[in-house]
Design a protein around this motif. Structure first.
Motif, short mmCIF file in Angstrom:
data_model
loop_
_atom_site.label_atom_id
_atom_site.label_comp_id
_atom_site.label_asym_id
_atom_site.label_seq_id
_atom_site.Cartn_x
_atom_site.Cartn_y
_atom_site.Cartn_z
N MET A 164 16.75 35.88 33.13
CA MET A 164 16.01 35.11 34.12
C MET A 164 16.95 34.38 35.07
N LEU A 165 17.96 33.82 34.47
CA LEU A 165 18.94 33.09 35.27
C LEU A 165 19.65 34.05 36.23
N SER A 208 17.50 34.90 39.08
CA SER A 208 17.39 33.85 40.08
C SER A 208 18.66 33.75 40.90
N SER A 245 18.89 36.48 43.59
CA SER A 245 18.00 36.29 44.72
C SER A 245 18.61 35.32 45.73
N CYS A 246 19.63 34.58 45.32
CA CYS A 246 20.26 33.67 46.28
C CYS A 246 21.12 34.41 47.27
N ASN A 297 20.86 37.07 49.22
CA ASN A 297 19.95 38.07 49.74
C ASN A 297 20.38 38.60 51.10
N LYS A 298 21.61 38.40 51.45
CA LYS A 298 22.12 38.84 52.76
C LYS A 298 22.21 40.37 52.78
N SER A 316 15.00 44.46 69.21
CA SER A 316 14.46 44.12 70.53
C SER A 316 15.58 43.98 71.54
N GLU A 317 16.73 43.46 71.10
CA GLU A 317 17.86 43.34 72.03
C GLU A 317 18.38 44.71 72.44
N GLU A 320 16.01 46.22 74.89
CA GLU A 320 16.19 45.56 76.19
C GLU A 320 17.44 46.10 76.88
N MET A 372 16.75 49.54 78.23
CA MET A 372 15.93 49.48 79.43
C MET A 372 16.78 49.09 80.64
N GLN A 373 17.62 48.08 80.44
CA GLN A 373 18.50 47.63 81.53
C GLN A 373 19.43 48.76 81.94
N ILE A 404 9.90 50.77 84.04
CA ILE A 404 10.59 51.13 82.80
C ILE A 404 10.02 50.25 81.71
N ASN A 405 9.44 50.87 80.72
CA ASN A 405 8.78 50.12 79.66
C ASN A 405 9.25 50.61 78.31
N SER A 414 7.78 51.73 74.93
CA SER A 414 6.65 52.01 74.04
C SER A 414 7.23 52.60 72.77
N SER A 427 16.14 27.96 41.27
CA SER A 427 16.47 29.21 41.96
C SER A 427 15.73 29.27 43.29
N PHE A 443 17.69 27.46 45.72
CA PHE A 443 18.88 28.23 46.13
C PHE A 443 18.52 29.21 47.25
N CYS A 444 17.38 29.92 47.04
CA CYS A 444 16.96 30.89 48.05
C CYS A 444 16.82 30.22 49.40
N ALA A 503 19.91 29.68 51.34
CA ALA A 503 20.65 30.82 51.87
C ALA A 503 20.00 31.43 53.10
N ILE A 540 11.60 43.78 83.48
CA ILE A 540 12.67 44.21 84.38
C ILE A 540 12.10 44.91 85.60
N ASN A 541 10.77 45.05 85.63
CA ASN A 541 10.14 45.74 86.76
C ASN A 541 9.74 44.74 87.84
#
Lengths: 428, 310
Positions: free
Chosen positions: A1-2, A5, A8-9, A11-12, A22-23, A26, A29-30, A92-93, A95, B14, B17-18, B21, B35-36
């Motif tokens: 259990m420990l 836990s 889960s810390c 989690n990167k 989205s960047e 974008e 599109m540019q 320019i979109n 979708s 725990s 902790f989560c 992070a 952009i249009n």
């Protein structure tokens, strides 16, 4: 259990991309907009609507400039006058991916996707093009419905000159009325009959498409090679490989009457030369060769077994498509005779001939005895049976109505004159 | 017991902790400006549709807004401009005049979209002229057919750059293809908000049929339907009576009544009476005054400043 836990810390998750989805969208599109507007002279666009369309198989070339204000100015090889450009909007979109949409109606772009005329999109075209990749010289899109590749090439001349040049080449090649092209290894085509075993790429009737029968049997399996016209010749949608040589782009050589590949390579990747030399099937007669004076042979009466003659003339009507036949009757010097590229024969059909003085509208139609057939689809095929270069057109009636009637209609049919059983037209 | 308490305590730790992070939020907004580029027409739409009425008038084709079952083409911008002016004058301003500015702010659909081509169904051989989606959106198809129904007179004789005037060649067609669709769909929105009296539904009870496409104008009229489409369902009947009464002139309306015979005409008149009472009592709109105003507006339509979008 420990342990659970603790894990889960941390989690990167390692990021696969530097920027968020989205960047990145974008940025793309540019990039698309920046590239589109960066070509100051605009782009030549090799565009393919549907490959399955029977209405226009093959590619269509556009040329367009894209402005930062959202305007796009387009001209097309299908334009009667390429200088008549059409301006509309683009956007320019994002979708499913970055998509260039011609979002207000443009006569050239939307002509090939408009469902209105035939109540469905018969050409199968697209006006939403997904951006794939590009640089300042070339951009690649795909039609969102067809998935067909659309290639933009940056222009050094303006869009109107580009399409004018394309149309000149296209008209020159089309005016040849080639049945097809001989695949010829070597830049200059050997004279007729002297080349290697003929490998023929047939020119499809209507549209920009070559047809290749790998087994040499024109009744058998075939491959289709759609192409688009460029400022120098043609470019195939997919490269063709024959005898281990692969080529895609061809330049038109007027003197040789051939399309010479600029990118032919051997199986091992070495540069080589190959050309498509214009070729006619046996017995082919060019439209222009039919122009001139003829002796028409026909019977003097329904019961006569002997023939009489008169002089008639074929003059140009719609170039490469139809003629005016004069001399059948003095009042009607503009009887229309059509030319077929595929048979290289002519046809005379039922037709209205305009007003006959004040008496009523006049017609040419086939008839027999006192019966008439004033309806389209009835008439004569005119088949060349001449030998050794002589042109002798044989009339073949398409029904049992074998005489040429000139009539006018004024509440009923009235005879102006008739020619009994037309037989042949022999060129003088 | 002690053991389980310990576990609970550990779980609590725990969880803490989560939380520690967690990543920082990016300072970069994911919502970007389009952009249009905007045009003068886009800005006019903002000032005349979006800002006063909260209506987005869409004329630039966006696939997500369209019906993907159809092959469609976008509207010509010039025709979209003409429709935007006409819809404003013959519909938005009409209701605003007969009610008040809040009426359309509250009840109008949020999106009006213009598509250039018809929505053709090659299998069924039909073409759809307009649709409404749940009171939120009205789509007008066949925007590009406008060239058949109006004459555009360019001031410089060539193109729109120096402005233009518009005259309507066929008011009936113009109505049928565009304005009637809007009046029809808008009436649906109204009765969906407040239902009309059920008395209406019993007048032609038993005569409604899904086979309306095979019914002629005369057959429909004799059964008490103002159009064949009105015979498809009670709600359609209601909005067809309303929208046709608004847009038909007296001669056209009376011709329908004549075609209907005495039984049919009586039914149509009773339906119209219910429509008028409903509009007055529920929405405080006088249908006769509205109809007179619409007729006047059609007379004045050539005076609209068609090409000015400043």
């Amino acid at each position: 259990m420990l342990a659970l836990s603790m894990s889960s810390c941390v989690n990167k998750v390692e990021e696969v991309f530097d920027a968020s989805a989205s960047e990145r969208l974008e940025q793309k599109m540019q990039e698309c907009k920046q590239l589109l507007t960066s070509a100051t002279n605009g782009w030549m666009i090799e565009y393919y609507p549907s490959f399955s369309s029977t209405y226009f198989p093959g590619g269509v070339t556009f040329a367009a400039t894209f402005n930062a204000d959202g305007n796009v100015t387009v001209t097309s090889e299908l334009a009667v006058d390429p200088a008549a450009t059409v301006t509309s909007h683009y956007s320019i979109n994002a979708s499913s991916s970055v998509v260039l949409t011609f979002d207000t109606f443009n006569d050239y772009i939307h002509y090939l996707c408009d469902p209105d005329e035939y109540a469905e999109n018969v050409y199968g075209g697209d006006f939403e093009w997904a951006y794939v990749e590009g640089d300042a010289k070339q951009m690649v899109f795909r039609g969102t419905k067809t998935d067909n590749r659309i290639v933009f090439t940056a222009l050094e001349e303006d869009i109107v000159s580009c399409v004018q040049t394309i149309k000149l080449i296209q008209q020159e090649i089309n005016a040849k009325l080639y049945t097809g092209y001989r695949w010829t290894e070597g830049a200059v085509a050997p004279a007729e009959g002297e080349g290697p075993t003929d490998i023929i790429l047939y020119a499809a009737d209507g549209g920009n498409m070559l047809i290749y029968y790998p087994d040499g049997n024109t009744e058998g399996a075939y491959e289709e090679y759609p192409f688009a016209f460029t400022a120098k010749g043609i470019s195939l949608y997919e490269p063709i490989t024959i005898n281990g040589i692969t080529a895609k782009t061809f330049e038109w050589d007027t003197t040789a009457g051939a399309l010479i590949a600029t990118d032919a390579v051997t199986e091992k990747g070495g540069e080589t030369t190959v050309s498509l030399a214009g070729w006619y099937r046996e017995g082919f007669v060019h439209y222009n060769d039919y122009l001139g004076q003829y002796t028409l042979r026909y019977k003097s009466s329904a019961t006569s077994s002997s023939y009489v003659t008169k002089t008639v003339t074929l003059k140009e009507n719609v170039p490469l498509q139809s003629y005016y036949l004069s001399g059948l009757h003095a009042s009607f010097p503009n009887v229309v005779v059509t030319y077929s590229k595929s048979t290289s024969g002519l046809a005379l059909d039922y037709q209205p001939l305009g007003q006959y003085s004040t008496r009523g509208p006049a017609y040419l139609c086939p008839g027999s005895g006192s019966s008439l057939m004033p309806a389209p689809g009835y008439g004569w095929d005119m088949v060349n049976i001449g030998e050794d270069g002589q042109i002798v057109l044989q009339f073949i009636a398409l029904s049992s109505y074998g005489d040429i009637f000139f009539l006018y209609n004024n509440g009923g049919w009235y005879l102006i004159s008739r020619l009994y059983s037309p037989d042949t037209m022999t060129k003088k | 017991m002690k053991k389980s308490l310990l576990y609970i305590a550990l779980l609590g730790i725990s969880a803490l902790f989560c939380a520690c992070a967690e990543d920082d939020l990016s300072s970069e907004s994911v919502i970007k400006e389009s952009i249009n580029a905007e045009t003068d027409f886009d800005r006019w739409l903002e000032d005349n549709y979006r800002a006063p009425f909260n209506i987005r008038f869409l004329y630039r084709y966006e696939d997500i807004e369209t019906n993907l079952n159809y092959d469609l083409t976008p509207a010509r911008e010039l025709y979209a401009r003409i429709l935007a002016k006409a819809v404003r004058y013959l519909w938005l301003d009409l209701y605003t005049e007969q009610s008040d500015v809040h009426f359309m702010r509250e009840h109008s659909p949020r999106v009006i979209m213009v598509i250039g081509s018809g929505a053709h169904d090659p299998t069924a051989g039909t073409v759809t002229l307009g649709t409404a989606e749940g009171g939120l959106k009205i789509t007008l198809y066949v925007g590009n057919w406008l060239e058949n129904y109006v004459t555009i007179n360019y001031n410089n004789g060539v193109d729109e750059t120096d402005g233009y005037t518009v005259s309507i060649k066929s008011v009936d067609d113009f109505n049928y293809y565009y304005l009637h669709t809007i009046h029809h769909e808008f009436a649906h929105i109204l009765h969906q908000k407040k239902e009309y009296p059920q008395d209406f539904n019993v007048i032609s009870k038993g005569d409604y049929s899904a086979q309306w496409t095979s019914v002629s104008d005369q057959e429909a009229a004799r059964l008490g339907f103002i159009t064949p489409y009105a015979s498809s369902a009670t709600h359609e009947d209601f909005v067809e009576v309303y929208s046709n009464y608004l847009s038909m002139n007296d001669a056209q309306w009376n011709q329908r009544l004549q075609m209907a015979g005495s039984v049919g005409a009586d039914r149509i008149q009773r339906k119209l009476a219910i429509v008028k009472t409903y509009m007055k009592e529920v929405w405080d709109i006088d249908v006769e005054a509205m109809r007179a105003s619409l007729a006047r507006r059609y007379n004045d339509i050539e005076h609209i400043d068609w090409s000015n979008f400043n």
